[in-house]
Motif scaffolding. Sequence first.
Motif, PDB file in Angstrom:
ATOM      1  N   GLY A   1       0.820  -1.218   0.000  1.00 10.87           N
ATOM      2  CA  GLY A   1       0.000   0.000   0.000  1.00 10.87           C
ATOM      3  C   GLY A   1       0.847   1.259   0.000  1.00 10.87           C
ATOM      4  O   GLY A   1       0.575   2.223  -0.722  1.00 10.87           O
ATOM      5  N   LEU A   2       1.906   1.262   0.787  1.00 10.36           N
ATOM      6  CA  LEU A   2       2.767   2.460   0.877  1.00 10.36           C
ATOM      7  C   LEU A   2       3.485   2.728  -0.451  1.00 10.36           C
ATOM      8  O   LEU A   2       3.822   3.871  -0.763  1.00 10.36           O
ATOM      9  CB  LEU A   2       3.790   2.298   2.003  1.00 10.36           C
ATOM     10  CG  LEU A   2       3.246   2.368   3.448  1.00 10.36           C
ATOM     11  CD1 LEU A   2       4.357   2.110   4.457  1.00 10.36           C
ATOM     12  CD2 LEU A   2       2.596   3.713   3.756  1.00 10.36           C
ATOM     13  N   GLN A   3       3.711   1.660  -1.220  1.00  6.94           N
ATOM     14  CA  GLN A   3       4.440   1.831  -2.490  1.00  6.94           C
ATOM     15  C   GLN A   3       3.508   1.985  -3.689  1.00  6.94           C
ATOM     16  O   GLN A   3       3.945   2.430  -4.752  1.00  6.94           O
ATOM     17  CB  GLN A   3       5.357   0.619  -2.719  1.00  6.94           C
ATOM     18  CG  GLN A   3       6.502   0.550  -1.719  1.00  6.94           C
ATOM     19  CD  GLN A   3       7.335  -0.704  -1.885  1.00  6.94           C
ATOM     20  OE1 GLN A   3       6.911  -1.670  -2.525  1.00  6.94           O
ATOM     21  NE2 GLN A   3       8.526  -0.698  -1.306  1.00  6.94           N
ATOM     22  N   TYR A   4       2.249   1.640  -3.526  1.00  9.20           N
ATOM     23  CA  TYR A   4       1.317   1.578  -4.660  1.00  9.20           C
ATOM     24  C   TYR A   4       1.058   2.964  -5.263  1.00  9.20           C
ATOM     25  O   TYR A   4       0.702   3.893  -4.547  1.00  9.20           O
ATOM     26  CB  TYR A   4      -0.004   0.938  -4.198  1.00  9.20           C
ATOM     27  CG  TYR A   4      -1.002   0.770  -5.314  1.00  9.20           C
ATOM     28  CD1 TYR A   4      -0.896  -0.281  -6.229  1.00  9.20           C
ATOM     29  CD2 TYR A   4      -2.036   1.686  -5.479  1.00  9.20           C
ATOM     30  CE1 TYR A   4      -1.797  -0.413  -7.262  1.00  9.20           C
ATOM     31  CE2 TYR A   4      -2.943   1.568  -6.506  1.00  9.20           C
ATOM     32  CZ  TYR A   4      -2.816   0.501  -7.398  1.00  9.20           C
ATOM     33  OH  TYR A   4      -3.713   0.381  -8.432  1.00  9.20           O
ATOM     34  N   ASP A   5       1.230   3.061  -6.575  1.00 10.85           N
ATOM     35  CA  ASP A   5       0.921   4.283  -7.332  1.00 10.85           C
ATOM     36  C   ASP A   5       1.537   5.541  -6.686  1.00 10.85           C
ATOM     37  O   ASP A   5       0.877   6.574  -6.530  1.00 10.85           O
ATOM     38  CB  ASP A   5      -0.610   4.436  -7.433  1.00 10.85           C
ATOM     39  CG  ASP A   5      -1.003   5.476  -8.495  1.00 10.85           C
ATOM     40  OD1 ASP A   5      -0.197   5.708  -9.413  1.00 10.85           O
ATOM     41  OD2 ASP A   5      -2.086   6.065  -8.371  1.00 10.85           O
ATOM     42  N   PHE A   6       2.803   5.401  -6.316  1.00 12.95           N
ATOM     43  CA  PHE A   6       3.482   6.529  -5.647  1.00 12.95           C
ATOM     44  C   PHE A   6       3.740   7.677  -6.618  1.00 12.95           C
ATOM     45  O   PHE A   6       4.272   7.468  -7.700  1.00 12.95           O
ATOM     46  CB  PHE A   6       4.805   6.040  -5.033  1.00 12.95           C
ATOM     47  CG  PHE A   6       5.625   7.156  -4.439  1.00 12.95           C
ATOM     48  CD1 PHE A   6       5.226   7.800  -3.279  1.00 12.95           C
ATOM     49  CD2 PHE A   6       6.806   7.585  -5.057  1.00 12.95           C
ATOM     50  CE1 PHE A   6       5.973   8.832  -2.742  1.00 12.95           C
ATOM     51  CE2 PHE A   6       7.556   8.621  -4.530  1.00 12.95           C
ATOM     52  CZ  PHE A   6       7.134   9.245  -3.362  1.00 12.95           C
ATOM     53  N   LYS A   7       3.349   8.876  -6.194  1.00 12.42           N
ATOM     54  CA  LYS A   7       3.600  10.072  -7.026  1.00 12.42           C
ATOM     55  C   LYS A   7       4.581  10.968  -6.268  1.00 12.42           C
ATOM     56  O   LYS A   7       4.249  11.496  -5.208  1.00 12.42           O
ATOM     57  CB  LYS A   7       2.300  10.815  -7.303  1.00 12.42           C
ATOM     58  CG  LYS A   7       1.327  10.069  -8.206  1.00 12.42           C
ATOM     59  CD  LYS A   7       0.110  10.946  -8.501  1.00 12.42           C
ATOM     60  CE  LYS A   7      -0.919  10.192  -9.326  1.00 12.42           C
ATOM     61  NZ  LYS A   7      -1.649   9.145  -8.550  1.00 12.42           N
ATOM     62  N   GLU A   8       5.750  11.136  -6.842  1.00 17.22           N
ATOM     63  CA  GLU A   8       6.804  11.934  -6.184  1.00 17.22           C
ATOM     64  C   GLU A   8       6.354  13.377  -5.948  1.00 17.22           C
ATOM     65  O   GLU A   8       6.733  14.024  -4.975  1.00 17.22           O
ATOM     66  CB  GLU A   8       8.051  11.897  -7.069  1.00 17.22           C
ATOM     67  CG  GLU A   8       9.313  12.306  -6.343  1.00 17.22           C
ATOM     68  CD  GLU A   8      10.492  12.414  -7.297  1.00 17.22           C
ATOM     69  OE1 GLU A   8      10.626  11.545  -8.185  1.00 17.22           O
ATOM     70  OE2 GLU A   8      11.263  13.391  -7.153  1.00 17.22           O
ATOM     71  N   TRP A   9       5.528  13.876  -6.885  1.00 20.43           N
ATOM     72  CA  TRP A   9       5.059  15.268  -6.791  1.00 20.43           C
ATOM     73  C   TRP A   9       4.376  15.555  -5.447  1.00 20.43           C
ATOM     74  O   TRP A   9       4.452  16.660  -4.920  1.00 20.43           O
ATOM     75  CB  TRP A   9       4.126  15.569  -7.963  1.00 20.43           C
ATOM     76  CG  TRP A   9       3.397  16.884  -7.822  1.00 20.43           C
ATOM     77  CD1 TRP A   9       2.056  17.068  -7.689  1.00 20.43           C
ATOM     78  CD2 TRP A   9       3.970  18.204  -7.760  1.00 20.43           C
ATOM     79  NE1 TRP A   9       1.749  18.391  -7.560  1.00 20.43           N
ATOM     80  CE2 TRP A   9       2.920  19.123  -7.606  1.00 20.43           C
ATOM     81  CE3 TRP A   9       5.275  18.689  -7.839  1.00 20.43           C
ATOM     82  CZ2 TRP A   9       3.116  20.486  -7.510  1.00 20.43           C
ATOM     83  CZ3 TRP A   9       5.469  20.055  -7.740  1.00 20.43           C
ATOM     84  CH2 TRP A   9       4.402  20.941  -7.578  1.00 20.43           C
ATOM     85  N   TYR A  10       3.713  14.551  -4.878  1.00 23.62           N
ATOM     86  CA  TYR A  10       3.010  14.745  -3.605  1.00 23.62           C
ATOM     87  C   TYR A  10       3.990  15.114  -2.480  1.00 23.62           C
ATOM     88  O   TYR A  10       3.650  15.881  -1.583  1.00 23.62           O
ATOM     89  CB  TYR A  10       2.229  13.494  -3.212  1.00 23.62           C
ATOM     90  CG  TYR A  10       0.977  13.266  -4.033  1.00 23.62           C
ATOM     91  CD1 TYR A  10       0.571  14.189  -4.995  1.00 23.62           C
ATOM     92  CD2 TYR A  10       0.187  12.134  -3.840  1.00 23.62           C
ATOM     93  CE1 TYR A  10      -0.559  13.984  -5.756  1.00 23.62           C
ATOM     94  CE2 TYR A  10      -0.964  11.921  -4.591  1.00 23.62           C
ATOM     95  CZ  TYR A  10      -1.327  12.854  -5.545  1.00 23.62           C
ATOM     96  OH  TYR A  10      -2.457  12.656  -6.288  1.00 23.62           O
TER      97      TYR A  10
END
Lengths: 248, 261
Positions: A179-188
Amino acid sequence: MLVIKALSSFGKYLELMKKTFSRPERMRMFFKQYIKEMNQLGVDSIGIVLLISFFIGAVICIQIKLNIQSSWMPRFVTGYTTREIMLLEFSSAIMCLILAGKVGSNIASEIGTMRVTQQIDALEIMGINSANFLILPKIIGMITMIPILVSFSIFAGFIGAYATSVIANVITLEDLTLGLQYDFKEWYVWMGYIKSIFFAFIISSVSAFFGYTVEGGSVEVGKASTNAVVSSSVLILFADIFLTQLLS
Amino acid sequence: MIEIQNLYKSFDDKDVLKDINATFENGKTNLIIGQSGSGKTVLMKCIVGLLQPTTGNILYDGRNYAAMGKKEKMLIRREMGMIFQSAALFDSMSVLENVMFPLDMFSDAPLEDRVKRARFCLDRVNLLDAQKKFPGEISGGMQKRVAIARAIALNPKYLFCDEPNSGLDPKTSLVIDDLIHDITQEYNMTTIINTHDMNSVMGIGEKIIYIYEGCKEWEGDKSQIMGATNEKLNNFIFASDLFRKVKEAYMSTHQTSTPKK
């Protein structure tokens, strides 16, 4: 009447900022103050940031697991939601609201006490731009330290979430990590940093304004400290709406 | 020398200072005396530039403060030293750091020389032993002496003292008075002291102006004050039994006084 008072205060705030943002008279004294403020406002806040973020990370994880997770939801939803809340709101906006209480009251009471005990007058008599000398290192120091505090907050929140997995077995380590890695967006992450820099400016400059303009004695310093925290918090909330809309 | 010409200061509609004219010479301890609320602190604040006079001029060795630009005002302030009623030492700094502060801000001398100068100033006020202490750890009298050391660190031309004996015992007050007097003569400064301490008036009052309800009511020196005939001044100076008796004793031995209005 209230509007006129607010506009008058805003005008005085702008005047103070104009006085604050000028070239320091002695760079070596500025850097000395800057290092001191980074330590006092930033390093001294690391403990509370880690503590609160750890527990909030843990609580978010438990709440999501208990209230959102269900058999028809993907198993990564708890970790994913915990990460998004930490990155998007908690570690930037909510953490800065907490810091407005700790750092804001510190700045307002320190400068306010200097005002009522004539220490600011002593600086002015010496021919020193007191606003520049006292306020600028606080603003720059706070802006420098806030991304570090946000990073610590994100990190501690994730550790808290992992603690619920390891200690309380609320969620499996695999599901949480997924969950922590799923669809990670660096921009956030960058969005959190950008927002926090604006909030750091609000906390330090607004609190300094309330402290600098104190007239009277200890009661007024106490009131200034309270006003600084309340005003900084309200302005952070308003700024959060605009910045979130702007950066999303 | 500091000259005050036709100085008026008002807050809203209230006139706090009315047509003040005075000359304060260098090498002398000049005293401004008056009851609480008479306007002497406002006058002091106008002289040092913390308040803007409504009208009138203040001349520092012929230089008109009101006509100066912002930068010139900043520069002239570096020629001033001030001792505040509360000493106004920086809490977060040690005694030595407090005295070094003006040197750190304005002196280009190397660190060694700045430390040496700060220690010299502390030695001058007999506080070299307290250099590592913080303001909160020393007595009120010692704080005032540190404030004096800080004020003279940059060899100022003008020294201002706002009620330097406030809150001190009579013996410590005498030490502070003597110190200010000696330093004034040593450095040939123009010193202005705001006070209502009669021991100071009688001890170091080389020039005294008496302010009453915002007006200059009397001008003279400590030798003239005993024989002064100004009723308002006498009501102020000889308010206590002790001073009344001193005056009676003085008048009985000096039949011919030299009043000056």
